[in-house]
Every structure is written in C-alpha cells, then in structure tokens.
Design a protein around this motif. Structure first.
Motif, PDB file in Angstrom:
ATOM      1  N   SER A 217       1.012  -1.708   0.230  1.00  0.00           N
ATOM      2  CA  SER A 217      -0.245  -0.116   0.051  1.00  0.00           C
ATOM      3  C   SER A 217       0.590   1.229   0.204  1.00  0.00           C
ATOM      4  O   SER A 217       1.677   1.083   0.969  1.00  0.00           O
TER       5      SER A 217
ATOM      6  N   GLU B 238      -0.001   4.113   0.984  1.00  0.00           N
ATOM      7  CA  GLU B 238      -0.762   4.917   1.700  1.00  0.00           C
ATOM      8  C   GLU B 238      -0.574   4.561   3.165  1.00  0.00           C
ATOM      9  O   GLU B 238       0.205   5.679   4.047  1.00  0.00           O
ATOM     10  N   GLU B 239       0.105   3.154   2.926  1.00  0.00           N
ATOM     11  CA  GLU B 239       0.117   2.590   4.311  1.00  0.00           C
ATOM     12  C   GLU B 239       2.020   2.692   4.781  1.00  0.00           C
ATOM     13  O   GLU B 239       2.355   2.579   5.658  1.00  0.00           O
TER      14      GLU B 239
END
Length: 270
Positions: free
Chosen positions: A243, A245-246
């Motif tokens: 991910s 975003e993570e």
C-alpha cells in the motif's frame, strides 16, 4: 469485499510461487483487498485452482523463477491483463530441512547449493530485474519473502540460512539502486505448516515442511507469543508494504514478524 474496495483497490500485483502456502495466502488476501494478481507458478493444477477461486481477478503464468524469460513473461502478462504493475512479491522458495553442513556429502552440498540458491536468490534477482521498469512507471514496490533464518540461526540449515541472509543484501542494494521510484522491502515470517519443499538434489523434492514441522502445542513452544501460526497469519505485513498510503516512507526494511527472536518467559509455576 467488492473488487473496487479495500486497502489495495486498483493495484496490479505479481506473486511468484503463489499457488500454495504463504504465496497463495498472499494472493487471496491481495484480491480480497481489491487488487488483481498475476501468479508465476510451476504447477498447472495450482494455477487452475487459483482461476477457479478468483476468476478474472487472477492471471496465471506457468514457469520457473530461475528463468529470466519466464519472469519477463509474467511481468508482460500482468501489464497486458491489468494495465501495469504496482507490486512484485518474490515468494517462491525452497527449504533445506535444517541440514547441517557436516551432515551433507560434498556432492549434496554442491548440488543442493546450486538448486536452493537458484530459487531463493537467483529467482528473486531475476524477478526484480524483470519487474523493475514496470514498477518504476507506477512508483510501485517489491516485497520479498525472507524468514526468521535471515536474522537468526536454526531457522533452517546452512544453505537456507545463507540464502535468506543473501536476501537481506538484495533488499538493501535494490532499495538503494531503485530509489526513489521503487520501494524494496521484505517480510521475515517464522515457521508454518505449508507445502514448502526442498531441493531435489538433496532428495527433498517430494517432502514438504508440513511433513516435518511440529504442529499445535509443539509449534507454540517456538513462539514468544504462544502461537502456532498459519500462512494467513503472516499476510497483513505484505498488504502494508504494498500500500502506497500505508508505507510511503518505507524502503530497505526487513519486517521480522516471526516472534522467535524474543525469548519466551517460562510458564508460571502451578
């Protein structure tokens, strides 16, 4: 979960050795999180099972990770089917069943080295080389399956442990070489009962780790957290690293999720 939802919604991933064990668990979880998956796998039966489970969310490529041509074909299949590539998971591997150096003949050591390092190290490097350009175009990531043996002794024998330590070097160097457009990380799980096999050169090609690994309460004794983990217990860190975003700031990292390096407190006296 709908195909357009989840932590990996819209991502195209390529997983080697994704037909069984940890690789299959990663594919299942990635698809559940909204990704599409291309799988490089030697077994046609395992590829058929993946298609039956996931339909057009998965593309299978039959091939061998030790072949540069097969790795390239898998990347091309992912790009053709899903428009690009966002994550490469190098996962296919062999285990040496804890064979010590002095317990092997010179021929077993030599031939076992060629086969095991061919899959565990060469396979990762060829897959990385094949995927690098497509990943750079999407600012994607590489995630390699290592092991507690990459960090501690007794996770395998001399060949397996050395190969997983080599994997740490691959992560560090590739993270340096491919920055800033590609993040490169690894997950280091502990033991689990899967279909992981050994080198045929060591007469271990038809033996799986499930045949040898202690199960249930016996396996819990190796865990500081009193767990007998399954493959599914280890897949969340792969989602995290895939991910953007993570894990946007994470590269060159090896996530030790094995729970074996921490001494377990003795059970209290009755």
């Amino acid at each position: 979960m709908a195909a357009g939802q989840g932590r990996l919604a819209g991502l195209s991933v390529l997983v080697t050795g994704g037909g069984s064990g940890l690789g299959r668990a990663v594919v299942d979880r990635f698809v559940a999180e909204g990704a599409t998956a291309t799988v490089l796998e030697r077994s046609p039966e395992k590829l058929d099972n993946l298609r039956e489970a996931h339909g057009d969310r998965v593309r299978g490529v039959r091939g061998d990770v030790t072949s540069g041509e097969d790795n390239t074909a898998a990347v091309e299949a992912a790009v053709s089917a899903f428009g690009g590539l966002d994550a490469f998971v190098g996962n296919a591997g062999l285990w040496d069943f804890g064979r010590a150096a002095l317990d092997m003949s010179m021929a077993e050591l030599e031939n076992g080295y060629e086969e095991l390092f061919g899959v565990n190290v060469k396979g990762y490097l060829l897959g990385a080389r094949a995927a690098a350009q497509a990943l750079a175009e999407r600012r994607g990531s590489m995630i390699f399956t290592l092991s507690n043996a990459a960090l501690y002794p007794r996770g395998g024998g001399v060949l397996y442990t050395a190969s997983k330590h080599a994997g740490v070097g691959l992560v560090a160097q590739l993270a340096y070489e491919l920055a800033p457009r590609v993040r490169v990380n690894a997950v280091a799980p502990g033991g689990m009962a899967t279909d992981l096999r050994g080198p045929r050169a060591m007469a271990l090609g038809d033996t799986s780790i499930s045949d040898m690994l202690p199960t249930g309460d016996r396996l819990r004794r190796y865990s500081a957290l009193d767990l007998a983990p399954s493959a599914e217990d280890y897949v969340a860190p792969y989602v995290l690293l895939a991910s953007r975003e993570e894990s946007a700031t994470v590269t060159g990292a090896v996530l030790d999720v094995s729970a074996v390096g921490t001494p377990r407190r003795p059970d209290p006296a009755p």
